[in-house]
Design a protein around this motif. Sequence first.
Motif, PDB file in Angstrom:
ATOM      1  N   ALA A 320      35.979  37.870  35.435  1.00  0.00           N
ATOM      2  CA  ALA A 320      35.101  36.707  35.331  1.00  0.00           C
ATOM      3  C   ALA A 320      34.780  36.200  36.735  1.00  0.00           C
ATOM      4  N   ASN A 321      35.153  34.963  37.059  1.00  0.00           N
ATOM      5  CA  ASN A 321      34.861  34.397  38.372  1.00  0.00           C
ATOM      6  C   ASN A 321      36.047  34.474  39.324  1.00  0.00           C
ATOM      7  N   HIS A 322      37.034  35.290  38.987  1.00  0.00           N
ATOM      8  CA  HIS A 322      38.231  35.414  39.808  1.00  0.00           C
ATOM      9  C   HIS A 322      38.260  36.774  40.503  1.00  0.00           C
ATOM     10  N   ASP A 323      38.692  36.784  41.740  1.00  0.00           N
ATOM     11  CA  ASP A 323      38.974  38.012  42.485  1.00  0.00           C
ATOM     12  C   ASP A 323      40.437  37.923  42.911  1.00  0.00           C
ATOM     13  N   GLN A 370      47.061  36.519  45.611  1.00  0.00           N
ATOM     14  CA  GLN A 370      46.007  35.661  46.140  1.00  0.00           C
ATOM     15  C   GLN A 370      44.814  35.706  45.199  1.00  0.00           C
ATOM     16  N   ASP A 371      44.283  34.556  44.868  1.00  0.00           N
ATOM     17  CA  ASP A 371      43.136  34.477  43.956  1.00  0.00           C
ATOM     18  C   ASP A 371      41.991  33.749  44.650  1.00  0.00           C
ATOM     19  N   HIS A 372      40.778  34.318  44.550  1.00  0.00           N
ATOM     20  CA  HIS A 372      39.560  33.658  44.984  1.00  0.00           C
ATOM     21  C   HIS A 372      38.731  33.364  43.740  1.00  0.00           C
ATOM     22  N   TRP A 373      38.523  32.090  43.476  1.00  0.00           N
ATOM     23  CA  TRP A 373      37.922  31.645  42.221  1.00  0.00           C
ATOM     24  C   TRP A 373      36.578  30.978  42.509  1.00  0.00           C
ATOM     25  N   ARG A 374      35.507  31.596  41.993  1.00  0.00           N
ATOM     26  CA  ARG A 374      34.177  31.010  42.105  1.00  0.00           C
ATOM     27  C   ARG A 374      34.033  29.969  40.999  1.00  0.00           C
ATOM     28  N   LEU A 380      33.802  27.832  46.268  1.00  0.00           N
ATOM     29  CA  LEU A 380      34.780  28.911  46.191  1.00  0.00           C
ATOM     30  C   LEU A 380      36.152  28.345  46.531  1.00  0.00           C
ATOM     31  N   ILE A 381      37.116  28.571  45.654  1.00  0.00           N
ATOM     32  CA  ILE A 381      38.479  28.086  45.846  1.00  0.00           C
ATOM     33  C   ILE A 381      39.411  29.278  46.008  1.00  0.00           C
ATOM     34  N   SER A 382      40.348  29.157  46.928  1.00  0.00           N
ATOM     35  CA  SER A 382      41.338  30.209  47.162  1.00  0.00           C
ATOM     36  C   SER A 382      42.733  29.611  47.064  1.00  0.00           C
ATOM     37  N   PHE A 383      43.637  30.306  46.387  1.00  0.00           N
ATOM     38  CA  PHE A 383      45.028  29.864  46.347  1.00  0.00           C
ATOM     39  C   PHE A 383      45.917  31.088  46.173  1.00  0.00           C
ATOM     40  N   GLY A 384      47.120  31.005  46.752  1.00  0.00           N
ATOM     41  CA  GLY A 384      48.011  32.151  46.696  1.00  0.00           C
ATOM     42  C   GLY A 384      49.425  31.779  47.069  1.00  0.00           C
ATOM     43  N   ALA A 385      50.313  32.766  46.929  1.00  0.00           N
ATOM     44  CA  ALA A 385      51.725  32.563  47.254  1.00  0.00           C
ATOM     45  C   ALA A 385      52.333  33.900  47.632  1.00  0.00           C
ATOM     46  N   ARG A 386      53.406  33.859  48.425  1.00  0.00           N
ATOM     47  CA  ARG A 386      54.160  35.068  48.728  1.00  0.00           C
ATOM     48  C   ARG A 386      55.634  34.726  48.862  1.00  0.00           C
TER      49      ARG A 386
END
Length: 684
Positions: A320-323, A370-374, A380-386
Amino acid sequence: MTIRITILTAGTAMLALASHAAHAQESEAAGDIVVVGALTDVEIDREEIEVLQANDLADLFRGVPSVSVGGGVGLAQKIYVRGLEDSLLNVTIDGAPQRGTLFHHIGRVTIEPEILETVDVQAGPGEATAGFGAVGGAIRFRTRNAVDMLQDGRDIGGIAKAGWFSNDGYKLSGTVYGRIAGDIGILASYVHVNRDPYKDGDGVRQLATGAEQNLGFVKVGGELCGGHRVTASYEQRRESGRFGQRPNWPAVVDQLFDVKGKRQTAVLNYGYERDSGVGIEATGYWTRTNFTQNRDDRWGLYGAEIETYGFDARARLAIANHDITVGAEHRRDRVTSEYLGDPAMWQDWAWDPDIGRFTEKGSLMGVYVQDHWRLADPLLISFGARYDAYDLDQKTYRTGTESDGLSFNIGAEFEIVPGLSLNAGFAEAFRGKEIGDAFTLEKNPAWLSLSPTLRPERVDNIEGGVKYDAGGFTASAVYYEMTIKNVILDQLGRDRLAQPLQDSVYYENVGKFKSKGVELRAGYRTGPFSIDGYYNHYDSRLNGNRIEGYEHIALGNSMGDNWAVTAGFQPSDRFNFRASLTRVEDLNNIEVLFREVQLYPDDISETQFIDKPGYTTVDLFGSWRPFGTDRLELQAAVYNLFDKRYIAHASVADYGQLGLPDYAIVSGLPEPGRNVRLTASVRF
């Protein structure tokens, strides 16, 4: 909507912000989406490397606002990003990390610009995909590919180059490349550089700044059928010369020693991508780096070696709108130092005359998402964790330390109107204790080199800004703040009264690092003319004290405010001209010798203050293609046109100004004076 800002740098910043929707779609397809920290990300492309006639790290990064290089001679050059030393960066060559420190008086990164296609710089902690220990950011060197270099309709080709520089030496290189089948090719390069000691701006020959360098590089692979891509490469780089005991300080004529350095890197890259939005990337690597110095006046030949191997594997999924990117990486490091000469020479110097070899091993494991969400067309929103785990084993002394932790990031980019957008991000980083400086592994077996209460470093970075790109005009403004808690550092000198007993090399948590900065960029293009500029300011402190390259070796350094202007003129494909002016402002009243006052108050009763004088340099670049193609190209450059004598602020400050005999030798090397470079290249 612009997904990523790409900056093409040349001289002192050939700046160009990325295009709009078309470029954004291309970046998303290639998996090159960046949101957190995007405004200060920089890409140096092959064309700019050629224009610069780059021979070393200082040449490569001279136009990148957030990056400074000091050390004078190539062997001693260190990279600083926003003032943090390269040991706090994640530096890779085709995905292979360049980790560890061989000797704190030489650089950690060695690269030959001739084999590079691009250099990507991420300033400050970024997204979860940045890799292990990206406290100060990441630098990614990418090498050239055979098929991309072929001319239309050709299956084989080559480039021969000869270069001469007046201050002082020459460079020869040859590259051959060809198509094996389809989009699979093979490339081989050889580069030879011979430098004599250079003269500074006062015409003084700087001892021990000459060297001989040789590089061999082979790469094979390319696009296979069915969306698969495989490449394998091997690189070997050697450097030798006679240097002072501390190559980043001025040498003394009767204290020059034979030095040899060598790096070998092997990389295997695999990629898979389908139109369905599924992609896989995997990298396996091995690197071995050596350094030897023959102290023939004391303990003889001494050597250091770092070996690193591991992998990084990640999957990308567009839903969908997620990468979404999910990955895992693992790395093993081994550092060894040893006496290599006659035992009769070194046993009087060793803590334990029966031990002449010292080893530490490190193991790192990490997983990340890591997710890039349109969320909407302009947003465009980006959020992630490690999650990272560090394990250090001091093999020789049978001790070590372990640590693990989580780090998060979130960012957003919003296009207000076409051409104008906002960007903001927050990123954390985590770093445990890694393998130590090879030349300082030896210690008194009864003393500690690791604090019993050692804690990992935790980093917070906030930055935000605005960018504009329309009508040939580009501009951006960024503000950032970084904090490193529990800074791990070996402070200068040993506290002889401490309990338990500490070795002269003792890693402990020394406090909190804080950095604040502003970065401004602007440019305009019309027809064959262009003008670009930047202004950079940062203030970095440890426990409230400004950092300095001698006081805080292995942590960072400080520079005065710096700005640059570059004007370009390219009337046709035959001619290209560029002129750059760079100014670094004075940085005065830097308080130093805190540690000495703490440990040796009878010798030095109070701290001292030193200055870093400012300097201005002008560089000129030009190229001519007589036949209108790249079959024959003649290039000329003049670095430091007005022959200015200066010590780069990214080098150690000149402590000789204090008038204290014990510190008269502490100083960075003056940079080269005027240097005319001429290069001819023939493509066949």
